[in-house]
Enzyme design. Sequence first.
Site, mmCIF file in Angstrom:
data_model
loop_
_atom_site.group_PDB
_atom_site.id
_atom_site.type_symbol
_atom_site.label_atom_id
_atom_site.label_comp_id
_atom_site.label_asym_id
_atom_site.label_seq_id
_atom_site.Cartn_x
_atom_site.Cartn_y
_atom_site.Cartn_z
ATOM 1 N N HIS A 90 0.867 -1.187 0.000
ATOM 2 C CA HIS A 90 0.000 0.000 0.000
ATOM 3 C C HIS A 90 0.902 1.235 0.000
ATOM 4 O O HIS A 90 1.969 1.230 0.615
ATOM 5 C CB HIS A 90 -0.901 -0.022 1.236
ATOM 6 C CG HIS A 90 -1.968 1.025 1.188
ATOM 7 N ND1 HIS A 90 -1.715 2.350 1.465
ATOM 8 C CD2 HIS A 90 -3.286 0.955 0.858
ATOM 9 C CE1 HIS A 90 -2.839 3.038 1.312
ATOM 10 N NE2 HIS A 90 -3.800 2.215 0.940
ATOM 11 N N GLU A 160 -3.808 2.420 -7.328
ATOM 12 C CA GLU A 160 -4.247 3.504 -6.459
ATOM 13 C C GLU A 160 -3.346 4.708 -6.676
ATOM 14 O O GLU A 160 -2.224 4.751 -6.140
ATOM 15 C CB GLU A 160 -4.131 3.081 -4.990
ATOM 16 C CG GLU A 160 -4.954 1.866 -4.636
ATOM 17 C CD GLU A 160 -5.262 1.840 -3.151
ATOM 18 O OE1 GLU A 160 -6.437 1.950 -2.810
ATOM 19 O OE2 GLU A 160 -4.329 1.752 -2.347
HETATM 20 P P1 PGA Z 1 -9.566 6.027 0.362
HETATM 21 O O1 PGA Z 1 -8.335 5.046 0.688
HETATM 22 O O2 PGA Z 1 -10.685 5.172 -0.156
HETATM 23 O O3 PGA Z 1 -9.859 6.644 1.699
HETATM 24 O O4 PGA Z 1 -9.065 7.005 -0.624
HETATM 25 C C1 PGA Z 1 -7.948 4.064 -0.222
HETATM 26 C C2 PGA Z 1 -6.868 3.241 0.402
HETATM 27 O O5 PGA Z 1 -6.521 3.471 1.573
HETATM 28 O O6 PGA Z 1 -6.323 2.373 -0.247
#
Ligand code: PGA
Length: 241
Positions: A90, A160
């Site tokens: 992450h 992401e």
């Molecule tokens: P969020 O976080 O949905 O709050 O943007 C995504 C994540 O932590 O991977």
Amino acid sequence: MNGTLESASQLFEDIAQGLVQNPQILDKCDMLVCPASVHLPIVKQTRNEDHAKILIGAQTCSFQDDGAYTGEISATMLKDIGCEYVIIGHSERRIYHRESSVDIGKKVTKAHEHGLVTIICVGEKEDEREEGGAKDVVEEQLHQSMPPGSTPENTVIAYEPVWAIGTGKTATPEDVEDMHAFIREKLKEKLEDSEKVRILYGGSVKPENAADLLNIKNVDGALIGGASLSAESFLGIAKAV
Ligand code: PGA
């Protein structure tokens, strides 16, 4: 890093209850919850037979099996307490814990060795996108973070964009489509049956934008942060699926 034993088990119960009342959701998609490690046992205990289809995962694991690695939690330990999945790489691990893609590749190897499905996160920072380097960053992350032995069965990719996580900003549908197509192309070079790998989008996914994001080609699901802290908004996203 949110909640208490009580709030984590309550949140799970509320989500599970919502899914029991809307059984069509679990017919259409896999649902996975990844609580903080210290909350995994209580969530596991709260999961009863009716909720058996809700999968449980962790948010990271160690690059080693056991031994003198103070503070670390191994893939073996996660497996032992009933995890099926683990998120690895992450962006918050990459940024605050300085995990490199090579480190992440080692963790993924351990997780696969112990039978965990890995959700490998990739994504560029805002300046990297502005400089036109988003795809180079993601390609490099994919290359280093996915070890040999990765298959569509043991690997999920989450794209992401770092600037969209927890900020309320989402990438445009065009950018998401473009990057997911790029990831699909790169997976083809690395894996057999690469079209079966699920590619999730993450970054400010909420009930209001979930249907549009999930409708984009090559978006096979979502990785949800903030909106998963409330059963109502998490279930709202699930209903959009
Ligand atoms: P969020 O976080 O949905 O709050 O943007 C995504 C994540 O932590 O991977």
